[in-house]
Design a protein around this motif. Structure first.
Motif, PDB file in Angstrom:
ATOM      1  N   CYS A 185      20.870  15.681  52.968  1.00 28.04           N
ATOM      2  CA  CYS A 185      21.116  15.591  54.418  1.00 28.04           C
ATOM      3  C   CYS A 185      22.574  15.839  54.762  1.00 28.04           C
ATOM      4  O   CYS A 185      22.890  16.125  55.916  1.00 28.04           O
ATOM      5  CB  CYS A 185      20.652  14.235  54.942  1.00 28.04           C
ATOM      6  SG  CYS A 185      21.586  12.847  54.284  1.00 28.04           S
ATOM      7  N   LEU A 186      23.462  15.727  53.760  1.00 29.49           N
ATOM      8  CA  LEU A 186      24.915  15.900  53.935  1.00 29.49           C
ATOM      9  C   LEU A 186      25.487  14.777  54.817  1.00 29.49           C
ATOM     10  O   LEU A 186      24.764  14.275  55.668  1.00 29.49           O
ATOM     11  CB  LEU A 186      25.256  17.271  54.517  1.00 29.49           C
ATOM     12  CG  LEU A 186      24.740  18.500  53.752  1.00 29.49           C
ATOM     13  CD1 LEU A 186      25.160  19.778  54.494  1.00 29.49           C
ATOM     14  CD2 LEU A 186      25.245  18.528  52.316  1.00 29.49           C
ATOM     15  N   LEU A 207      20.434   7.140  63.142  1.00 27.58           N
ATOM     16  CA  LEU A 207      20.763   6.541  61.834  1.00 27.58           C
ATOM     17  C   LEU A 207      21.113   5.063  61.981  1.00 27.58           C
ATOM     18  O   LEU A 207      21.910   4.685  62.835  1.00 27.58           O
ATOM     19  CB  LEU A 207      21.932   7.265  61.133  1.00 27.58           C
ATOM     20  CG  LEU A 207      22.357   6.780  59.736  1.00 27.58           C
ATOM     21  CD1 LEU A 207      22.799   7.927  58.852  1.00 27.58           C
ATOM     22  CD2 LEU A 207      23.449   5.727  59.804  1.00 27.58           C
ATOM     23  N   ASN A 232      17.577   4.440  50.227  1.00 28.11           N
ATOM     24  CA  ASN A 232      18.354   4.118  51.440  1.00 28.11           C
ATOM     25  C   ASN A 232      17.618   4.477  52.733  1.00 28.11           C
ATOM     26  O   ASN A 232      16.405   4.706  52.741  1.00 28.11           O
ATOM     27  CB  ASN A 232      19.721   4.830  51.346  1.00 28.11           C
ATOM     28  CG  ASN A 232      19.593   6.348  51.363  1.00 28.11           C
ATOM     29  OD1 ASN A 232      18.532   6.893  51.654  1.00 28.11           O
ATOM     30  ND2 ASN A 232      20.676   7.031  51.067  1.00 28.11           N
ATOM     31  N   ASN A 233      18.388   4.542  53.818  1.00 31.80           N
ATOM     32  CA  ASN A 233      17.829   4.839  55.141  1.00 31.80           C
ATOM     33  C   ASN A 233      17.019   6.157  55.175  1.00 31.80           C
ATOM     34  O   ASN A 233      15.922   6.204  55.733  1.00 31.80           O
ATOM     35  CB  ASN A 233      18.943   4.852  56.204  1.00 31.80           C
ATOM     36  CG  ASN A 233      20.224   5.554  55.755  1.00 31.80           C
ATOM     37  OD1 ASN A 233      20.252   6.233  54.724  1.00 31.80           O
ATOM     38  ND2 ASN A 233      21.289   5.391  56.525  1.00 31.80           N
ATOM     39  N   HIS A 276      16.592   6.856  59.118  1.00 38.34           N
ATOM     40  CA  HIS A 276      17.227   8.043  59.729  1.00 38.34           C
ATOM     41  C   HIS A 276      16.074   8.983  60.113  1.00 38.34           C
ATOM     42  O   HIS A 276      15.884  10.034  59.508  1.00 38.34           O
ATOM     43  CB  HIS A 276      18.184   8.684  58.722  1.00 38.34           C
ATOM     44  CG  HIS A 276      19.188   9.617  59.325  1.00 38.34           C
ATOM     45  ND1 HIS A 276      19.260   9.887  60.676  1.00 38.34           N
ATOM     46  CD2 HIS A 276      20.181  10.358  58.742  1.00 38.34           C
ATOM     47  CE1 HIS A 276      20.236  10.753  60.892  1.00 38.34           C
ATOM     48  NE2 HIS A 276      20.815  11.046  59.751  1.00 38.34           N
ATOM     49  N   ASP A 289      20.699  12.074  48.263  1.00 42.39           N
ATOM     50  CA  ASP A 289      21.670  11.628  49.265  1.00 42.39           C
ATOM     51  C   ASP A 289      22.776  10.881  48.517  1.00 42.39           C
ATOM     52  O   ASP A 289      22.639  10.600  47.319  1.00 42.39           O
ATOM     53  CB  ASP A 289      20.952  10.716  50.289  1.00 42.39           C
ATOM     54  CG  ASP A 289      21.809  10.369  51.497  1.00 42.39           C
ATOM     55  OD1 ASP A 289      22.897  10.950  51.676  1.00 42.39           O
ATOM     56  OD2 ASP A 289      21.387   9.486  52.287  1.00 42.39           O
ATOM     57  N   VAL A 290      23.818  10.538  49.241  1.00 40.98           N
ATOM     58  CA  VAL A 290      24.964   9.864  48.612  1.00 40.98           C
ATOM     59  C   VAL A 290      24.552   8.569  47.906  1.00 40.98           C
ATOM     60  O   VAL A 290      23.573   7.931  48.278  1.00 40.98           O
ATOM     61  CB  VAL A 290      26.052   9.534  49.670  1.00 40.98           C
ATOM     62  CG1 VAL A 290      26.712  10.800  50.157  1.00 40.98           C
ATOM     63  CG2 VAL A 290      25.492   8.724  50.831  1.00 40.98           C
ATOM     64  N   SER A 323      26.042   4.700  50.943  1.00 41.36           N
ATOM     65  CA  SER A 323      25.904   5.027  52.364  1.00 41.36           C
ATOM     66  C   SER A 323      26.967   4.309  53.185  1.00 41.36           C
ATOM     67  O   SER A 323      27.563   3.323  52.729  1.00 41.36           O
ATOM     68  CB  SER A 323      24.516   4.605  52.850  1.00 41.36           C
ATOM     69  OG  SER A 323      23.547   5.503  52.384  1.00 41.36           O
ATOM     70  N   MET A 324      27.131   4.787  54.423  1.00 39.36           N
ATOM     71  CA  MET A 324      28.076   4.140  55.344  1.00 39.36           C
ATOM     72  C   MET A 324      27.678   2.677  55.524  1.00 39.36           C
ATOM     73  O   MET A 324      26.500   2.376  55.729  1.00 39.36           O
ATOM     74  CB  MET A 324      28.068   4.857  56.694  1.00 39.36           C
ATOM     75  CG  MET A 324      28.652   6.251  56.636  1.00 39.36           C
ATOM     76  SD  MET A 324      28.617   7.066  58.247  1.00 39.36           S
ATOM     77  CE  MET A 324      26.949   7.683  58.305  1.00 39.36           C
TER      78      MET A 324
HETATM   79  N1  NVA Z   1      22.550   7.660  53.738  1.00 40.23           N
HETATM   80  C1  NVA Z   1      23.710   8.222  54.375  1.00 40.23           C
HETATM   81  C2  NVA Z   1      23.290   9.314  55.301  1.00 40.23           C
HETATM   82  C3  NVA Z   1      24.403   9.958  56.072  1.00 40.23           C
HETATM   83  C4  NVA Z   1      23.912  11.009  57.014  1.00 40.23           C
HETATM   84  C5  NVA Z   1      24.464   7.130  55.120  1.00 40.23           C
HETATM   85  O1  NVA Z   1      23.817   6.276  55.746  1.00 40.23           O
HETATM   86  O2  NVA Z   1      25.692   7.107  55.074  1.00 40.23           O
END
Ligand code: NVA
Ligand code: CP
Length: 303
Positions: free
Chosen positions: A260-261, A123, A158-159, A128, A220-221, A224-225
């Protein structure tokens, strides 16, 4: 000789992706594998938290007879400014493969450039890849047809979404994404997907239109982080981009929902859908481990 690294899906060929999915499904189905990686060591170098990617890679390596070392970047000399290229060359002398989770994709590319061992992207801000390899496995395991069924992504470009774009382009299946305006995937990546691969990818801003007649719904969220500062602004922009029973009612009755959680219930997905009959998220999580076994075997068995 330089080893093959997986910094993104496009580091693999279509045949390799299909092989990895088939092999992972075979290992899962038969529960038969050799401890072919005895004596091999996997290092996991993580800048960000992880539950699934870390534990599934560690379990995969141990099942294959290998050992693992988990390294948070704050405990390495990287934290005191040692360059990535030095860390890469040193770790290449100690271990056989590295999984890296970083903020910047460039860090992974630099690491891979200076390593003599395979580097796997666990990631980054842009991709990812291993997540999407195991997601493809789940889609196939659940009886969906990549080439006939409507596959959609609803949410942030996102990723994970961008690895879905690479998979769609490489494997030649259609993909529909619905993202809020301003949160679409990278335009340069899309251009390359269209020009180099002739990708059939549709980008919409309307989640209802995307959901219509879909067989596979991915989300997905919203944040992201690494993007936490934008959280409030994102909550406003992503309103309506939630997988709930109304969105699901537009999909095929046999649709599956992937995430993906970790999930943020009440934001990108409701509790009801996440825990409901269409959700395949627990099998999806499990499949990361089987896919990682196939990937580690593939990268290491001849080295
Ligand atoms: N898109 C999320 C995926 C986490 C598994 C992130 O990058 O935080
Ligand atoms: N899906 C995923 O990569 O989860 P973790 O952040 O827990 O590794």
């Amino acid at each position: 000789m330089k080893s093959k690294s997986i910094t993104r899906i496009w580091d693999l060929t279509k045949e390799e992706v299909l092989f990895l999915i088939e092999r992972a499904l075979e290992i899962k189905r038969t529960r038969m594998w050799k401890r072919s990686l005895e004596g091999k060591i996997l290092a996991l170098v993580f800048e960000k938290p992880s539950t699934r990617t870390r534990v599934s890679f560690e379990s995969a390596m141990m099942k294959l007879g290998g050992s693992t070392i988990f390294l948070s970047t704050k405990d390495l000399q990287l934290a005191r400014g040692e360059p990535i290229k030095d860390t890469a060359r040193v770790l290449s002398r100690y271990v056989d493969v590295v999984v890296l989770r970083t903020y910047a994709q460039e860090t992974i590319e630099e690491f891979a450039k200076y390593s003599t061992i395979p580097i796997i992207n666990g990631l980054s801000d842009k991709f990812h890849p291993c997540q999407v390899l195991s997601d493809l496995m789940t889609v196939i395991e659940k009886g969906k047809d990549l080439y006939r069924d409507k596959i959609v992504w609803i949410g942030d470009g996102n990723n994970v979404a961008q690895s879905w774009i690479e998979a769609s382009a490489l494997l030649g299946f259609k993909l529909t994404l619905a993202c809020p305006k301003g949160y679409e995937p990278d335009g340069k990546l899309l251009k390359e997907a269209y020009e180099k691969y002739g990708a059939q990818i549709e980008i919409l801003n309307n989640p209802e239109e995307a959901a219509k007649n879909s067989e596979v719904i991915n989300t997905d969220v919203w944040t992201s982080m690494g993007f936490e500062k934008e959280d409030e602004e994102r909550k406003k922009a992503f309103k309506g981009f939630q997988i709930n029973k109304e969105i699901l009612s537009l999909a095929s009755p046999s649709a599956i929902v992937l995430h993906c959680l970790p999930a943020h219930r009440g934001e990108e997905i409701t509790e009801e859908v996440l825990e409901g009959v269409h959700s395949v998220v627990w099998d999806q999580s499990e499949n990361k481990m089987w896919l990682h076994m196939a990937l580690l075997e593939f990268l290491l068995k001849n080295n």
